[in-house]
Design a protein around this motif. Structure first.
Motif, PDB file in Angstrom:
ATOM      1  N   MET A 181       0.730  -1.234   0.014  1.00  0.00           N
ATOM      2  CA  MET A 181      -0.023  -0.064  -0.105  1.00  0.00           C
ATOM      3  C   MET A 181       0.846   1.198   0.021  1.00  0.00           C
ATOM      4  SD  MET A 181      -2.750  -1.573   2.742  1.00  0.00           S
ATOM      5  CE  MET A 181      -3.728   0.044   2.943  1.00  0.00           C
ATOM      6  N   ARG A 182       1.959   1.141   0.799  1.00  0.00           N
ATOM      7  CA  ARG A 182       2.757   2.465   0.658  1.00  0.00           C
ATOM      8  C   ARG A 182       3.404   2.701  -0.675  1.00  0.00           C
ATOM      9  NH1 ARG A 182       3.313   1.055   6.620  1.00  0.00           N
ATOM     10  NH2 ARG A 182       2.962   3.116   7.899  1.00  0.00           N
ATOM     11  N   GLN A 183       4.035   1.448  -1.281  1.00  0.00           N
ATOM     12  CA  GLN A 183       4.520   1.846  -2.452  1.00  0.00           C
ATOM     13  C   GLN A 183       3.649   2.073  -3.533  1.00  0.00           C
ATOM     14  OE1 GLN A 183       5.433  -2.675  -2.838  1.00  0.00           O
ATOM     15  NE2 GLN A 183       7.763  -2.318  -1.853  1.00  0.00           N
ATOM     16  N   HIS A 184       2.452   1.639  -3.661  1.00  0.00           N
ATOM     17  CA  HIS A 184       1.437   2.341  -4.729  1.00  0.00           C
ATOM     18  C   HIS A 184       0.959   3.612  -4.143  1.00  0.00           C
ATOM     19  CE1 HIS A 184       1.868  -2.211  -5.982  1.00  0.00           C
ATOM     20  NE2 HIS A 184       1.187  -1.461  -6.877  1.00  0.00           N
ATOM     21  N   ALA A 185       0.852   4.058  -3.072  1.00  0.00           N
ATOM     22  CA  ALA A 185       0.071   5.310  -2.706  1.00  0.00           C
ATOM     23  C   ALA A 185       1.401   6.238  -3.085  1.00  0.00           C
ATOM     24  CB  ALA A 185      -0.031   5.436  -1.217  1.00  0.00           C
ATOM     25  N   MET A 186       2.816   5.832  -2.910  1.00  0.00           N
ATOM     26  CA  MET A 186       3.741   6.996  -2.982  1.00  0.00           C
ATOM     27  C   MET A 186       3.917   7.114  -4.652  1.00  0.00           C
ATOM     28  SD  MET A 186       6.520   8.600  -2.368  1.00  0.00           S
ATOM     29  CE  MET A 186       6.724   8.281  -0.729  1.00  0.00           C
ATOM     30  N   ARG A 187       3.854   5.987  -5.493  1.00  0.00           N
ATOM     31  CA  ARG A 187       3.750   6.239  -6.672  1.00  0.00           C
ATOM     32  C   ARG A 187       2.690   6.938  -7.177  1.00  0.00           C
ATOM     33  NH1 ARG A 187       6.644   3.950 -10.568  1.00  0.00           N
ATOM     34  NH2 ARG A 187       7.643   2.399  -8.988  1.00  0.00           N
ATOM     35  N   MET A 188       1.348   6.737  -6.792  1.00  0.00           N
ATOM     36  CA  MET A 188       0.220   7.470  -7.213  1.00  0.00           C
ATOM     37  C   MET A 188       0.215   8.998  -6.984  1.00  0.00           C
ATOM     38  SD  MET A 188      -2.597   4.831  -5.368  1.00  0.00           S
ATOM     39  CE  MET A 188      -3.745   6.120  -4.979  1.00  0.00           C
ATOM     40  N   VAL A 189       0.967   9.344  -5.909  1.00  0.00           N
ATOM     41  CA  VAL A 189       0.892  10.876  -5.554  1.00  0.00           C
ATOM     42  C   VAL A 189       2.192  11.301  -6.366  1.00  0.00           C
ATOM     43  CG1 VAL A 189       1.585  12.505  -3.707  1.00  0.00           C
ATOM     44  CG2 VAL A 189      -0.003  10.540  -3.225  1.00  0.00           C
ATOM     45  N   TYR A 190       3.203  10.522  -6.575  1.00  0.00           N
ATOM     46  CA  TYR A 190       4.205  11.175  -7.213  1.00  0.00           C
ATOM     47  C   TYR A 190       3.985  11.597  -8.770  1.00  0.00           C
ATOM     48  CZ  TYR A 190       8.451  11.291 -10.032  1.00  0.00           C
ATOM     49  OH  TYR A 190       9.636  11.501 -11.150  1.00  0.00           O
ATOM     50  N   ASP A 191       3.190  10.422  -9.369  1.00  0.00           N
ATOM     51  CA  ASP A 191       2.815  10.477 -10.637  1.00  0.00           C
ATOM     52  C   ASP A 191       1.886  11.758 -11.200  1.00  0.00           C
ATOM     53  OD1 ASP A 191       4.057   8.378 -11.544  1.00  0.00           O
ATOM     54  OD2 ASP A 191       2.541   6.737 -11.335  1.00  0.00           O
ATOM     55  N   LYS A 192       1.091  11.808 -10.163  1.00  0.00           N
ATOM     56  CA  LYS A 192      -0.042  12.829 -10.380  1.00  0.00           C
ATOM     57  C   LYS A 192       0.282  14.335  -9.394  1.00  0.00           C
ATOM     58  CE  LYS A 192      -2.298   9.978 -12.484  1.00  0.00           C
ATOM     59  NZ  LYS A 192      -1.444   8.797 -12.226  1.00  0.00           N
ATOM     60  N   GLN A 193       1.237  14.279  -8.712  1.00  0.00           N
ATOM     61  CA  GLN A 193       1.943  15.296  -8.022  1.00  0.00           C
ATOM     62  C   GLN A 193       0.589  16.163  -7.208  1.00  0.00           C
ATOM     63  OE1 GLN A 193       5.179  16.989  -7.890  1.00  0.00           O
ATOM     64  NE2 GLN A 193       5.397  14.635  -7.919  1.00  0.00           N
ATOM     65  N   LEU A 194      -0.028  15.150  -6.843  1.00  0.00           N
ATOM     66  CA  LEU A 194      -1.438  15.547  -5.848  1.00  0.00           C
ATOM     67  C   LEU A 194      -1.345  14.505  -4.592  1.00  0.00           C
ATOM     68  CD1 LEU A 194      -3.742  16.586  -8.567  1.00  0.00           C
ATOM     69  CD2 LEU A 194      -2.929  17.973  -6.949  1.00  0.00           C
ATOM     70  N   GLY A 195      -1.813  14.749  -3.483  1.00  0.00           N
ATOM     71  CA  GLY A 195      -2.109  13.790  -2.638  1.00  0.00           C
ATOM     72  C   GLY A 195      -1.683  14.463  -1.086  1.00  0.00           C
ATOM     73  N   HIS A 196      -1.904  13.407  -0.195  1.00  0.00           N
ATOM     74  CA  HIS A 196      -1.672  13.662   1.337  1.00  0.00           C
ATOM     75  C   HIS A 196      -0.818  12.475   1.812  1.00  0.00           C
ATOM     76  CE1 HIS A 196      -4.869  16.589   0.503  1.00  0.00           C
ATOM     77  NE2 HIS A 196      -4.350  17.143   1.410  1.00  0.00           N
ATOM     78  N   LEU A 197       0.306  12.533   1.320  1.00  0.00           N
ATOM     79  CA  LEU A 197       1.024  11.175   1.795  1.00  0.00           C
ATOM     80  C   LEU A 197       1.326  11.151   3.053  1.00  0.00           C
ATOM     81  CD1 LEU A 197       3.950  10.894  -0.987  1.00  0.00           C
ATOM     82  CD2 LEU A 197       2.402   9.131  -0.443  1.00  0.00           C
ATOM     83  N   GLY A 198       1.580  12.129   4.007  1.00  0.00           N
ATOM     84  CA  GLY A 198       1.982  12.147   5.422  1.00  0.00           C
ATOM     85  C   GLY A 198       0.945  11.313   6.183  1.00  0.00           C
ATOM     86  N   GLY A 199      -0.222  11.864   5.996  1.00  0.00           N
ATOM     87  CA  GLY A 199      -1.495  11.209   6.505  1.00  0.00           C
ATOM     88  C   GLY A 199      -1.919   9.708   5.999  1.00  0.00           C
ATOM     89  N   ASP A 200      -1.550   9.499   4.845  1.00  0.00           N
ATOM     90  CA  ASP A 200      -1.603   8.345   4.248  1.00  0.00           C
ATOM     91  C   ASP A 200      -0.704   7.322   4.872  1.00  0.00           C
ATOM     92  OD1 ASP A 200      -3.411   8.906   2.106  1.00  0.00           O
ATOM     93  OD2 ASP A 200      -1.702   9.500   0.902  1.00  0.00           O
ATOM     94  N   PHE A 201       0.474   7.594   5.162  1.00  0.00           N
ATOM     95  CA  PHE A 201       1.356   6.702   5.730  1.00  0.00           C
ATOM     96  C   PHE A 201       1.263   6.673   7.261  1.00  0.00           C
ATOM     97  CE2 PHE A 201       5.014   6.248   2.122  1.00  0.00           C
ATOM     98  CZ  PHE A 201       4.216   6.016   1.370  1.00  0.00           C
ATOM     99  N   SER A 202       0.708   7.503   7.854  1.00  0.00           N
ATOM    100  CA  SER A 202       0.396   7.303   9.278  1.00  0.00           C
ATOM    101  C   SER A 202      -0.763   6.327   9.701  1.00  0.00           C
ATOM    102  CB  SER A 202       0.220   8.407  10.012  1.00  0.00           C
ATOM    103  OG  SER A 202      -1.064   9.206   9.497  1.00  0.00           O
ATOM    104  N   ALA A 203      -1.716   6.388   8.620  1.00  0.00           N
ATOM    105  CA  ALA A 203      -2.843   5.405   8.646  1.00  0.00           C
ATOM    106  C   ALA A 203      -3.010   4.095   8.068  1.00  0.00           C
ATOM    107  CB  ALA A 203      -4.289   6.331   8.034  1.00  0.00           C
ATOM    108  N   ILE A 204      -1.850   3.714   7.192  1.00  0.00           N
ATOM    109  CA  ILE A 204      -1.951   2.720   6.338  1.00  0.00           C
ATOM    110  C   ILE A 204      -1.873   1.233   7.251  1.00  0.00           C
ATOM    111  CG2 ILE A 204      -0.119   1.370   4.882  1.00  0.00           C
ATOM    112  CD1 ILE A 204      -0.221   3.687   3.001  1.00  0.00           C
ATOM    113  N   ASP A 205      -1.099   1.363   8.198  1.00  0.00           N
ATOM    114  CA  ASP A 205      -0.853   0.076   9.180  1.00  0.00           C
ATOM    115  C   ASP A 205      -2.361  -0.009   9.691  1.00  0.00           C
ATOM    116  OD1 ASP A 205       1.776  -0.303   8.675  1.00  0.00           O
ATOM    117  OD2 ASP A 205       2.308   1.213   9.956  1.00  0.00           O
TER     118      ASP A 205
END
Length: 277
Positions: A21-45
């Motif tokens: 999930m972290r790998q794909h969320a990182m790629r999604m946000v990088y590719d689109k240059q949009l998103g909220h990675l910090g809160g994604d990664f705190s919640a993924i577990d």
């Protein structure tokens, strides 16, 4: 489909799913240059534990009446939610490549009209918790045995609608409701305690009639034991304060307010993907 049972391999499975999930969320946000990675990664577990160790659901029947309900109240954290739903089989994983594109079903905030597995539209903070409470009360009245879980951000706890919901849930003893607070102590631009202090958060929920448990929100054993515990004879709603790290898993993102909605450049993306192994 029966509710997921904990086994000796549960933590390994959840850890593997969380990494994916972290790998794909990182790629999604990088590719689109949009998103909220910090809160994604705190919640993924938390989400990986729910979907692969706790929740009762059937992705082939998203509206199955006996399913457990999960509401993502911090609706900006779609990188976490969409990767969880894709990994759980609600839609093809290649849909993740369309994240935030024009006419994509994977909007910046989740929309239940577009995606299976989304219980309610969220985005404006403070709305998901009251909706989840209504879902839980409905099940309580009907005598259903489904459980309702809702995840809020800790900055989101500054919204007054949450405290109306907390008071109502405690008063009605809505025991089939579990509130999970992603307690990373950061919100957009600053620390929560420097913005509008929340502590003592545990005592506040106890005062509203909740059973409160505080855990490490990245420790799968604690997550499984707490979130997967049967309702049994519990007579109060459950508040789980999950102590987390914003940007967990990527060294330069961890505990940094700027990564609330920061997006990586090419060099940062390469470094992050090296760390996410």
């Amino acid at each position: 489909m029966t509710r997921a049972l904990k086994t000796d391999n549960s933590q390994t499975l959840i850890r593997d799913k969380a990494l994916w999930m972290r790998q794909h969320a990182m790629r999604m946000v990088y590719d689109k240059q949009l998103g909220h990675l910090g809160g994604d990664f705190s919640a993924i577990d938390v989400l990986a534990t729910l979907y692969f160790g706790v929740l009762r659901y059937d992705p082939a029947r998203p509206e199955w009446t006996e399913r457990d309900r999960f509401v993502m109240s911090k609706g900006h954290a779609t990188g976490a939610l969409y990767t969880a739903l894709a990994a759980a089989g609600y839609f093809p994983q290649d849909w993740l490549d369309t994240y935030m594109q024009h006419h994509s079903m994977l909007n910046g905030h989740p929309n239940r009209q577009y995606l299976p597995g989304v219980e309610t539209n969220t985005g404006p903070l403070g709305h998901g918790f009251p909706v989840a409470l209504g879902i839980a009360i409905s099940g309580q009245i009907a005598g259903a045995d489904y459980r309702t879980y809702v995840l809020t951000g800790d900055g989101e706890q500054q919204e007054g609608s949450n405290w109306e919901a907390a008071m109502t849930a405690g008063s009605r003893k809505v025991r089939n409701l579990t509130l999970i607070i992603d307690r990373n102590r950061l919100q957009q631009g600053a620390r929560t305690e420097d913005t509008n202090g929340l502590d003592p958060l545990d005592d506040k929920y106890r005062a509203f009639g909740w059973h409160v448990v505080e855990i490490d929100g990245h420790e799968y054993g604690q997550l499984l034991d707490t979130l997967g515990a049967p309702v049994g004879d519990r007579q109060k709603p459950l508040c789980v304060i999950a102590n987390t790290v914003k940007g967990k898993g990527v060294s330069f993102m961890e505990d940094q307010a700027k990564w609330h909605h920061g997006v990586p450049n090419a060099e940062q993306f390469a470094q992050a993907m090296k760390e996410l192994v």
